[in-house]
Structure formats: C-alpha cells, structure tokens
Write a protein that holds these residues in place. Structure first.
Motif, PDB file in Angstrom:
ATOM      1  N   GLN A 101     -21.048  17.985  12.682  1.00  0.00           N
ATOM      2  CA  GLN A 101     -21.683  16.782  13.194  1.00  0.00           C
ATOM      3  C   GLN A 101     -22.777  17.134  14.173  1.00  0.00           C
ATOM      4  O   GLN A 101     -22.902  18.279  14.634  1.00  0.00           O
ATOM      5  CB  GLN A 101     -20.634  15.888  13.884  1.00  0.00           C
ATOM      6  CG  GLN A 101     -19.929  16.502  15.052  1.00  0.00           C
ATOM      7  CD  GLN A 101     -18.835  15.623  15.618  1.00  0.00           C
ATOM      8  OE1 GLN A 101     -17.919  16.087  16.256  1.00  0.00           O
ATOM      9  NE2 GLN A 101     -18.908  14.322  15.385  1.00  0.00           N
ATOM     10  N   TRP A 103     -26.926  16.990  15.675  1.00  0.00           N
ATOM     11  CA  TRP A 103     -28.187  17.601  15.260  1.00  0.00           C
ATOM     12  C   TRP A 103     -28.717  18.440  16.412  1.00  0.00           C
ATOM     13  O   TRP A 103     -28.900  17.919  17.499  1.00  0.00           O
ATOM     14  CB  TRP A 103     -29.216  16.554  14.850  1.00  0.00           C
ATOM     15  CG  TRP A 103     -30.404  17.209  14.236  1.00  0.00           C
ATOM     16  CD1 TRP A 103     -31.592  17.506  14.827  1.00  0.00           C
ATOM     17  CD2 TRP A 103     -30.471  17.738  12.907  1.00  0.00           C
ATOM     18  NE1 TRP A 103     -32.404  18.161  13.954  1.00  0.00           N
ATOM     19  CE2 TRP A 103     -31.761  18.324  12.778  1.00  0.00           C
ATOM     20  CE3 TRP A 103     -29.594  17.766  11.840  1.00  0.00           C
ATOM     21  CZ2 TRP A 103     -32.157  18.923  11.586  1.00  0.00           C
ATOM     22  CZ3 TRP A 103     -30.010  18.364  10.666  1.00  0.00           C
ATOM     23  CH2 TRP A 103     -31.263  18.933  10.542  1.00  0.00           C
ATOM     24  N   PRO A 104     -28.956  19.723  16.216  1.00  0.00           N
ATOM     25  CA  PRO A 104     -28.680  20.437  14.962  1.00  0.00           C
ATOM     26  C   PRO A 104     -27.186  20.442  14.634  1.00  0.00           C
ATOM     27  O   PRO A 104     -26.354  20.332  15.540  1.00  0.00           O
ATOM     28  CB  PRO A 104     -29.186  21.849  15.244  1.00  0.00           C
ATOM     29  CG  PRO A 104     -29.085  21.997  16.716  1.00  0.00           C
ATOM     30  CD  PRO A 104     -29.402  20.652  17.280  1.00  0.00           C
ATOM     31  N   PRO A 105     -26.858  20.537  13.366  1.00  0.00           N
ATOM     32  CA  PRO A 105     -25.438  20.465  12.963  1.00  0.00           C
ATOM     33  C   PRO A 105     -24.611  21.575  13.596  1.00  0.00           C
ATOM     34  O   PRO A 105     -25.043  22.723  13.675  1.00  0.00           O
ATOM     35  CB  PRO A 105     -25.491  20.633  11.431  1.00  0.00           C
ATOM     36  CG  PRO A 105     -26.884  20.280  11.048  1.00  0.00           C
ATOM     37  CD  PRO A 105     -27.743  20.701  12.205  1.00  0.00           C
ATOM     38  N   ARG A 106     -23.459  21.165  14.064  1.00  0.00           N
ATOM     39  CA  ARG A 106     -22.517  22.131  14.614  1.00  0.00           C
ATOM     40  C   ARG A 106     -21.147  21.847  14.041  1.00  0.00           C
ATOM     41  O   ARG A 106     -20.820  20.709  13.723  1.00  0.00           O
ATOM     42  CB  ARG A 106     -22.462  22.020  16.144  1.00  0.00           C
ATOM     43  CG  ARG A 106     -23.683  22.560  16.869  1.00  0.00           C
ATOM     44  CD  ARG A 106     -23.469  22.490  18.378  1.00  0.00           C
ATOM     45  NE  ARG A 106     -22.267  23.225  18.773  1.00  0.00           N
ATOM     46  CZ  ARG A 106     -21.774  23.193  20.010  1.00  0.00           C
ATOM     47  NH1 ARG A 106     -22.351  22.474  20.943  1.00  0.00           N
ATOM     48  NH2 ARG A 106     -20.695  23.892  20.304  1.00  0.00           N
TER      49      ARG A 106
END
Length: 121
Positions: A101, A103-106
């Motif tokens: 989830q 941004w940036p995706p983690r």
C-alpha cells in the motif's frame, strides 16, 4: 486498520486434527499473500503454509500432506487444517498478512495475536 484474529487452537491427542481460522477485518483479496507461522518455546517463528492472492499455496516440508491452507473470501477468513498432529507440532500458531500500500508502494506485514496448539496424550 487491519486486524487478524486467530481461533481454533487447543489441546489434541497425537494423530488428531484441528482447524485454525484467521479472520480479517478487511477483505483478504486486498492482501498480496497470507500465511500461517508457528513458534515453539525457545525457537524462532517459522512458516507453516502460505497462500497468495492468486491462490497458489506453499508448505514447509514437514507439513506437506498433513496440513492444508485454504480461504473463504466471502468470510474474509483463511484456514489451516491440521491432520495427523504430532507432539512436535505444539506451538503458538500465528496468521500473517502481507499488504502492499501507499505511494511509493511499500509492503507491510500484519500479524494476529496467535493461538496455542498443544499436541499431547
């Protein structure tokens, strides 16, 4: 807020069966993967079985053929069916969900509180 609640643990005799449940507060379809882990006293927490969003499953070698992971997306619940239980399976069993989830995706891991499984005569 992701919450995972395990249930179904207890005391069972060798050779017996138990089914663990992991109920999620959010749709399990949102998770990249879910899994069951276990931790015996004095030992590290190890993977028991996992299931991906696409439904692929994997198992630790010692559980193959005895344990089965499954899910019910309508109930937002993942199960672990455990058969032919052995005293060595005694441990606290934890449910884990992996969610990507932001941004940036983690990637984030969420854990349940665990449920005790004791295999003893």
């Amino acid at each position: 807020q992701v919450q995972l609640v395990e249930s179904g643990g207890g005391l069972v005799q060798p050779g017996g069966s138990l089914r663990l449940s992991c109920a999620s507060s959010v749709s399990i379809s949102s998770f990249n993967a879910m899994g069951w882990y276990r931790q015996a006293p004095g030992k590290q927490r190890d993977l028991v079985a996992g299931i991906t969003r696409g439904g692929s499953t994997n198992y630790a070698n010692s559980m193959k053929g005895r344990f089965t992971i499954s899910r019910d997306t309508a109930k937002n619940t993942v199960y672990l069916q455990m058969d032919s239980l052995e005293p060595e399976d005694t441990a606290v069993y934890y449910c884990k969900a992996n969610l990507i989830q932001g941004w940036p995706p983690r990637a984030y891991d969420y854990w349940g509180q665990g449920t005790q499984v004791t295999v003893s005569s």
